[in-house]
Design an enzyme around this catalytic site. Structure first.
Site, PDB file in Angstrom:
ATOM      1  N   GLY A  47       5.337   7.360   4.257  1.00 37.50           N
ATOM      2  CA  GLY A  47       4.159   7.227   4.606  1.00 37.50           C
ATOM      3  C   GLY A  47       3.429   7.580   5.807  1.00 37.50           C
ATOM      4  O   GLY A  47       2.599   7.139   5.692  1.00 37.50           O
ATOM      5  N   CYS A  59     -12.673  14.035 -20.931  1.00 37.90           N
ATOM      6  CA  CYS A  59     -14.009  14.275 -21.452  1.00 37.90           C
ATOM      7  C   CYS A  59     -14.090  12.321 -20.821  1.00 37.90           C
ATOM      8  O   CYS A  59     -13.690  11.173 -21.567  1.00 37.90           O
ATOM      9  CB  CYS A  59     -13.873  13.572 -23.225  1.00 37.90           C
ATOM     10  SG  CYS A  59     -14.280  15.528 -23.845  1.00 37.90           S
ATOM     11  N   GLU A  60     -13.996  12.955 -19.283  1.00 37.21           N
ATOM     12  CA  GLU A  60     -14.047  11.902 -18.335  1.00 37.21           C
ATOM     13  C   GLU A  60     -14.729  12.164 -17.502  1.00 37.21           C
ATOM     14  O   GLU A  60     -14.720  13.139 -16.812  1.00 37.21           O
ATOM     15  CB  GLU A  60     -13.207  11.422 -17.718  1.00 37.21           C
ATOM     16  CG  GLU A  60     -11.771  11.099 -18.716  1.00 37.21           C
ATOM     17  CD  GLU A  60     -11.188   9.650 -18.776  1.00 37.21           C
ATOM     18  OE1 GLU A  60     -11.931   8.602 -18.316  1.00 37.21           O
ATOM     19  OE2 GLU A  60     -11.016   9.164 -19.960  1.00 37.21           O
ATOM     20  N   GLY A  66       8.630  10.989   1.383  1.00 36.01           N
ATOM     21  CA  GLY A  66       8.339  11.763  -0.085  1.00 36.01           C
ATOM     22  C   GLY A  66       7.129  12.728   0.661  1.00 36.01           C
ATOM     23  O   GLY A  66       7.445  13.932   0.921  1.00 36.01           O
ATOM     24  N   ARG A  67       6.270  11.965   0.541  1.00 29.61           N
ATOM     25  CA  ARG A  67       4.629  12.972   0.845  1.00 29.61           C
ATOM     26  C   ARG A  67       5.158  14.281   1.460  1.00 29.61           C
ATOM     27  O   ARG A  67       4.299  15.328   1.604  1.00 29.61           O
ATOM     28  CB  ARG A  67       3.409  12.547   0.683  1.00 29.61           C
ATOM     29  CG  ARG A  67       2.106  12.748   1.068  1.00 29.61           C
ATOM     30  CD  ARG A  67       0.850  12.082   0.856  1.00 29.61           C
ATOM     31  NE  ARG A  67      -0.316  12.526   1.873  1.00 29.61           N
ATOM     32  CZ  ARG A  67      -0.407  13.181   1.831  1.00 29.61           C
ATOM     33  NH1 ARG A  67      -0.676  14.201  -0.126  1.00 29.61           N
ATOM     34  NH2 ARG A  67      -1.873  14.177   1.765  1.00 29.61           N
ATOM     35  N   ARG A  70      -4.766  12.431  -8.517  1.00 30.33           N
ATOM     36  CA  ARG A  70      -5.120  12.266  -7.193  1.00 30.33           C
ATOM     37  C   ARG A  70      -6.467  11.950  -6.749  1.00 30.33           C
ATOM     38  O   ARG A  70      -7.204  10.432  -5.367  1.00 30.33           O
ATOM     39  CB  ARG A  70      -4.296  12.740  -5.734  1.00 30.33           C
ATOM     40  CG  ARG A  70      -2.533  12.377  -5.549  1.00 30.33           C
ATOM     41  CD  ARG A  70      -1.961  13.187  -4.599  1.00 30.33           C
ATOM     42  NE  ARG A  70      -1.707  12.169  -3.442  1.00 30.33           N
ATOM     43  CZ  ARG A  70      -2.651  12.429  -2.060  1.00 30.33           C
ATOM     44  NH1 ARG A  70      -3.405  13.107  -2.552  1.00 30.33           N
ATOM     45  NH2 ARG A  70      -2.762  11.242  -1.652  1.00 30.33           N
ATOM     46  N   TYR A  85       3.247  13.412  -5.597  1.00 31.58           N
ATOM     47  CA  TYR A  85       2.372  13.272  -6.398  1.00 31.58           C
ATOM     48  C   TYR A  85       1.237  14.243  -6.715  1.00 31.58           C
ATOM     49  O   TYR A  85       0.321  13.249  -7.468  1.00 31.58           O
ATOM     50  CB  TYR A  85       1.669  11.899  -5.373  1.00 31.58           C
ATOM     51  CG  TYR A  85       2.424  11.268  -4.699  1.00 31.58           C
ATOM     52  CD1 TYR A  85       3.276   9.937  -5.892  1.00 31.58           C
ATOM     53  CD2 TYR A  85       2.711  11.060  -3.480  1.00 31.58           C
ATOM     54  CE1 TYR A  85       4.322   9.755  -5.104  1.00 31.58           C
ATOM     55  CE2 TYR A  85       3.733  10.780  -2.488  1.00 31.58           C
ATOM     56  CZ  TYR A  85       4.428   9.870  -3.318  1.00 31.58           C
ATOM     57  OH  TYR A  85       5.245   8.621  -2.512  1.00 31.58           O
ATOM     58  N   TYR A 105      -6.970   7.784  -5.590  1.00 31.46           N
ATOM     59  CA  TYR A 105      -7.399   7.798  -4.680  1.00 31.46           C
ATOM     60  C   TYR A 105      -8.261   8.141  -3.906  1.00 31.46           C
ATOM     61  O   TYR A 105      -8.576   8.019  -2.228  1.00 31.46           O
ATOM     62  CB  TYR A 105      -6.026   7.891  -3.955  1.00 31.46           C
ATOM     63  CG  TYR A 105      -4.441   7.771  -4.703  1.00 31.46           C
ATOM     64  CD1 TYR A 105      -4.780   6.001  -4.885  1.00 31.46           C
ATOM     65  CD2 TYR A 105      -3.589   8.865  -4.430  1.00 31.46           C
ATOM     66  CE1 TYR A 105      -3.480   6.057  -6.026  1.00 31.46           C
ATOM     67  CE2 TYR A 105      -2.530   8.374  -4.971  1.00 31.46           C
ATOM     68  CZ  TYR A 105      -2.287   7.209  -5.412  1.00 31.46           C
ATOM     69  OH  TYR A 105      -0.801   6.467  -5.833  1.00 31.46           O
ATOM     70  N   GLU A 165      12.433   7.144   4.906  1.00 37.64           N
ATOM     71  CA  GLU A 165      12.074   7.317   3.377  1.00 37.64           C
ATOM     72  C   GLU A 165      11.306   8.336   2.697  1.00 37.64           C
ATOM     73  O   GLU A 165      10.169   7.705   2.745  1.00 37.64           O
ATOM     74  CB  GLU A 165      12.303   6.386   2.364  1.00 37.64           C
ATOM     75  CG  GLU A 165      12.748   5.249   2.571  1.00 37.64           C
ATOM     76  CD  GLU A 165      13.084   4.532   1.525  1.00 37.64           C
ATOM     77  OE1 GLU A 165      12.159   3.475   1.627  1.00 37.64           O
ATOM     78  OE2 GLU A 165      13.458   2.782   1.981  1.00 37.64           O
TER      79      GLU A 165
HETATM   80  C1  LIG Z   1       9.370   2.034  -0.258  1.00 40.67           C
HETATM   81  C2  LIG Z   1       8.939   3.794  -0.563  1.00 40.67           C
HETATM   82  N1  LIG Z   1       9.887   4.311   0.456  1.00 40.67           N
HETATM   83  C3  LIG Z   1       9.119   5.473   0.507  1.00 40.67           C
HETATM   84  C4  LIG Z   1       7.936   6.022  -0.254  1.00 40.67           C
HETATM   85  C5  LIG Z   1       7.225   7.325   0.451  1.00 40.67           C
HETATM   86  O1  LIG Z   1       6.055   6.945   0.778  1.00 40.67           O
HETATM   87  P1  LIG Z   1       5.640   8.500   1.436  1.00 40.67           P
HETATM   88  O2  LIG Z   1       5.225   9.249   0.034  1.00 40.67           O
HETATM   89  O3  LIG Z   1       4.248   8.506   1.204  1.00 40.67           O
HETATM   90  O4  LIG Z   1       5.951   9.302   2.492  1.00 40.67           O
HETATM   91  C6  LIG Z   1       7.464   4.951  -0.729  1.00 40.67           C
HETATM   92  C7  LIG Z   1       5.689   5.489  -1.564  1.00 40.67           C
HETATM   93  O5  LIG Z   1       5.629   4.837  -2.614  1.00 40.67           O
HETATM   94  C8  LIG Z   1       7.801   3.702  -1.095  1.00 40.67           C
HETATM   95  O6  LIG Z   1       7.448   2.801  -1.841  1.00 40.67           O
END
Ligand SMILES: Cc1ncc(COP(=O)(O)O)c(C=O)c1O
Length: 379
Positions: free
Chosen positions: A214, A309-310, A244-245, A280, A338, A284, A242
């Protein structure tokens, strides 16, 4: 963006547009920043951000595990060779198939509600996801740890769920918390981890604290890491994260060609990518940096509009650009997370190709879909 402009033009010519391009060096650099800040924490890449197999292979090769939230994601992890301690299976509504696949690969499950204790395969390894019930500094749709959000068990339930897991013969490894995505203010993490620490008296020591992901791209990783390690210390636990982004966003750029322009109340620069390639901004209100890859002295503000067409199909607003000419290229930055992952076949649009730059040359890591690919499963 670190990919030379000439290389971007080459990629657009060779693979067509819209095109996602990734810079391998930036992916490696992001992982290095995470490791520098979090030290020996175990890193599980949340592949929902971008599940391309070539990127997964690169991360797997660098010793990163995966957080998976669907059978498809588990299958991707297996396809690149991840197994056992390299796999987390998460999700608020796991299917029988997801439990079975996780068990077959000896994954660790993240328990999201009390009833899951009885749904887990026998003798599972499990973490309990806690909802700290906090408002955080991000878009509502990206907040997952607020009171009333569908994720996790309450702070009150968490110690009982750990006990229930043990009674049911599972290994209760510890607690998990993930409060949302693209979080700008590091204090949100401090608050969330603080709430977890309060559980120590009831839970006793634990083996693992999973602090989720996050992190906003400009977040103070060292500050977040300090707080996460302090909380892990309270439980005598090792730390897992964990992201992701954070790992993939900056590595990715969406290349799109100008189709034309239009002055109608506002200035519209019409391009060949839109909400079907990058959802995105519409979903968002996300803001991505936009760079024109053509020259021109005079700049005006333009809205970047896609072909759907939106009326919400806008990638950016008020971007200062030299006059847009058909065929010129725009680079939409911070699009590695994403972006391709959320692209869709709405309007029978073919999902875009993806290419990886290794500093010297391009490799195509996903070919562009054809219309036949899009309707292949239909009868
Ligand atoms: C449980 C969990 N871990 C990690 C992530 C990764 O989040 P981010 O991409 O914002 O780091 C998410 C994203 O939805 C998540 O739901």
């Amino acid at each position: 963006m670190t990919i030379p402009t000439a290389a971007l033009h080459t990629a657009a010519e060779r693979f067509g547009t819209p095109l996602y391009v990734y810079d391998a060096a930036e992916l490696d650099a992001a992982l290095a920043r995470v490791r520098a800040a979090f030290g020996p924490a175990r890193v599980y890449y949340a592949m929902k951000a971008n599940p391309n197999l070539s990127l997964l292979r690169r991360l797997h090769g660098a010793g990163v595990g995966f957080e998976c939230v669907s059978s498809g994601e588990i299958a991707r992890a297996e396809a690149v060779g991840a197994i056992g301690p390299q796999l987390l299976v998460n999700g608020p509504a796991k299917s029988d198939a997801e439990y079975a696949a996780g068990a077959r690969l000896s994954a660790t499950f993240i328990v999201d509600r009390v009833e899951e204790v009885n749904l887990l395969p026998p003798q599972s390894r499990a973490l309990v996801r806690v909802n700290p019930a906090l408002a955080v500094s991000t878009h509502d749709h990206l907040a997952t740890g607020a009171a009333g959000s569908k994720f996790g068990v309450t702070l009150q339930q968490a110690p009982n769920v750990l006990d229930a897991l043990r009674v049911a013969g599972h290994t209760a490894l510890g607690l998990h918390v993930h409060i949302g995505s693209a979080i700008r203010d590091a204090h949100d993490f401090t608050a969330a981890f603080g709430r977890l620490s309060e559980l120590r008296q009831q839970t006793g020591p634990l083996a693992v604290l999973d602090a989720g992901g996050g992190w906003g791209l400009d977040a103070d990783l060292y500050g977040i890491a300090r707080e996460a390690w302090a909380t892990a210390g309270v439980f005598g636990a090792e730390l897992w994260v964990e992201p992701g982004r954070y790992l993939v966003a900056r590595a990715g750029t969406l290349l799109t060609r100008v189709v034309g322009s239009k002055r109608a109340g506002r200035n519209f620069c019409l391009v060949d990518a839109g909400m079907t390639e990058l959802m995105r901004p519409m979903l968002y209100g996300a803001v991505h940096p936009v760079q024109a890859l053509w020259d021109g002295q005079e700049r005006e503000n333009w809205d970047i509009a896609g072909p759907a067409c939106e009326s919400g199909d806008l990638l950016a607003r008020d971007i200062p650009l030299p006059h847009p000419k058909r065929g010129e290229l725009l680079a939409i930055g911070e699009a590695g997370a994403y972006g391709a992952a959320m692209s869709s076949n709405y309007l029978t649009r073919s999902r875009p190709a993806e290419a990886l730059w290794n500093g010297e040359k391009w490799s195509l890591i996903r070919r562009r879909e054809t219309p036949q690919d899009v309707w292949a499963a239909e009868v």
